[in-house]
Design a protein around this motif. Structure first.
Motif, PDB file in Angstrom:
ATOM      1  N   CYS A  32       0.813  -1.228   0.000  1.00  0.00           N
ATOM      2  CA  CYS A  32       0.000   0.000   0.000  1.00  0.00           C
ATOM      3  C   CYS A  32       0.837   1.265   0.000  1.00  0.00           C
ATOM      4  N   LYS A  88      -9.733  -4.030  -2.445  1.00  0.00           N
ATOM      5  CA  LYS A  88      -8.769  -3.183  -1.740  1.00  0.00           C
ATOM      6  C   LYS A  88      -9.580  -1.996  -1.231  1.00  0.00           C
ATOM      7  N   LYS A  90     -10.554   1.304   1.331  1.00  0.00           N
ATOM      8  CA  LYS A  90     -10.046   2.383   2.189  1.00  0.00           C
ATOM      9  C   LYS A  90     -10.577   2.134   3.599  1.00  0.00           C
ATOM     10  N   LYS A 160     -17.273   5.802  -0.719  1.00  0.00           N
ATOM     11  CA  LYS A 160     -16.041   6.005  -1.506  1.00  0.00           C
ATOM     12  C   LYS A 160     -15.544   4.671  -2.034  1.00  0.00           C
ATOM     13  N   ASN A 161     -15.544   3.662  -1.153  1.00  0.00           N
ATOM     14  CA  ASN A 161     -15.059   2.335  -1.566  1.00  0.00           C
ATOM     15  C   ASN A 161     -15.896   1.783  -2.717  1.00  0.00           C
ATOM     16  N   TYR A 162     -17.202   1.979  -2.620  1.00  0.00           N
ATOM     17  CA  TYR A 162     -18.073   1.471  -3.686  1.00  0.00           C
ATOM     18  C   TYR A 162     -17.752   2.181  -5.006  1.00  0.00           C
ATOM     19  N   LEU A 163     -17.607   3.509  -4.948  1.00  0.00           N
ATOM     20  CA  LEU A 163     -17.322   4.257  -6.177  1.00  0.00           C
ATOM     21  C   LEU A 163     -15.972   3.853  -6.767  1.00  0.00           C
ATOM     22  N   ASP A 164     -15.013   3.534  -5.886  1.00  0.00           N
ATOM     23  CA  ASP A 164     -13.677   3.117  -6.366  1.00  0.00           C
ATOM     24  C   ASP A 164     -13.700   1.724  -6.997  1.00  0.00           C
ATOM     25  N   CYS A 165     -14.586   0.848  -6.466  1.00  0.00           N
ATOM     26  CA  CYS A 165     -14.551  -0.568  -6.882  1.00  0.00           C
ATOM     27  C   CYS A 165     -15.508  -0.876  -8.020  1.00  0.00           C
ATOM     28  N   GLU A 167     -18.449   0.176 -11.203  1.00  0.00           N
ATOM     29  CA  GLU A 167     -19.013   1.155 -12.143  1.00  0.00           C
ATOM     30  C   GLU A 167     -20.532   1.029 -12.166  1.00  0.00           C
TER      31      GLU A 167
END
Ligand SMILES: C[S@@+](CC[C@H](N)C(=O)[O-])C[C@H]1O[C@@H](n2cnc3c(N)ncnc32)[C@H](O)[C@@H]1O
Length: 289
Positions: A32, A88, A90, A160-165, A167
């Motif tokens: 990381c 992965k 946050k 945030k994690n959902y938006l990062d992982c 679409e």
């Protein structure tokens, strides 16, 4: 990117691990913060004459490692990242670090619904970092889910994690206590999942410093006997589940029989305790009538 010789790096790595800590935490730090993946790390011993590239210098990595060893701060909080299944995520000290044993919840869902299931509506109560709901929404893009938490800070991290992982847009987040966010979904849920706080009061006081001093108390404490939240979730679940809808709960290692009794007393059928990988009755599942 900083370039150093593999030999120098391996020497430094050995020195750090000789100070204490576990290899798994060290791997998280290297990946990381240092930018060295586990795969790269495994190849280093056969590339001793080469150079390797780091995102941060060894002094920086060492100062994080020392802080972890001296203060017992979980490495995930120091790095801001936790691995869970293939995600992965946050993490900050506002959310529980998602545990490896909880990963099995997803396999329980696969077992009940198969991997290619028709559209359905699920809820996760107490989502924390979002791990469970995000994994489900990725595995089942046709499902719709709502993930809740009482803590708005936790929900922001989960979002945030959902938006990062992902679409997709098949997962919504909602703040509120247990079933309150579902007032307009009575009788509509095919599946509800929760890994609620279930540590009994006395046990909480004896948890290791690395947990008690850093992880959110609200994510851990389940009242006097640890079952306060599980009881509330089970008792109100029949209002929100469809007939034949499933409830899946994680519980403390010794609560399986009590949770099973609670499910039976509240008219659940197909009630089962499911073991985790160490043979502990870690999950309780049941179907509403
Ligand atoms: C054990 S953690 C589980 C987090 C995540 N689902 C996981 O498995 O890693 C329990 C979560 O429940 C949340 N929580 C505690 N009390 C709650 C309540 N009354 N209503 C909704 N969520 C609550 C906590 O904020 C925490 O995120």
């Amino acid at each position: 990117m900083l370039s150093i010789s593999v030999k120098e790096f391996l020497f430094w790595k050995k020195k750090q691990l000789s100070k204490g800590g576990d290899l798994q935490s060290f791997i998280v730090l290297l990946d990381c913060v240092g930018g060295i993946s586990t795969k790269d790390l495994n190849l280093l011993s056969i590339k001793q004459e080469c150079n390797l590239y780091l995102k941060k210098n060894l002094d920086c990595l060492e100062s994080i490692w020392d802080k972890h060893l001296l203060s017992s701060t979980p490495i995930q909080y120091l790095c801001g990242i936790s691995y869970w299944r293939d995600l992965k995520l946050k993490v900050t000290d506002k959310v529980l670090i998602p545990r490896p044993e909880t990963e099995l919840i997803i396999d329980i869902v696969f077992k009940i619904f198969g991997k290619k299931s028709q559209q359905l509506f699920f809820a996760e109560l107490g989502t924390g970092s979002g791990a469970i709901s995000i994994a489900l929404s990725l595995a089942y893009p046709f499902w719709e889910g709502i993930a809740t938490d009482i803590d708005q800070d936790a929900l922001e991290i989960a979002t945030k994690n959902y938006l990062d992982c992902s679409e997709n847009s098949n997962l919504k987040f909602c703040c509120g206590s247990w079933w309150t966010p579902f007032e307009s979904f009575k009788g509509k849920l095919d599946l509800a999942i929760s890994n609620p706080p279930y540590i009994p009061k006395d046990t909480y006081e004896k948890l290791p410093d690395s947990v008690r001093n850093f992880e959110p108390k609200i994510a851990l404490c389940g009242g006097e006997d640890g079952l306060k939240h599980i009881r509330e979730i089970i008792q109100k679940a029949p209002l929100f589940l469809k007939e034949r809808g499933w409830l899946i709960l994680e519980n403390h290692f010794d609560q399986g029989d009590k949770v099973k009794r609670l499910l039976l007393d509240n008219k659940f059928t197909s009630v089962e305790i499911v073991n985790d990988l160490s043979g502990v009755g870690r999950f309780a599942i049941g179907r509403y009538k």
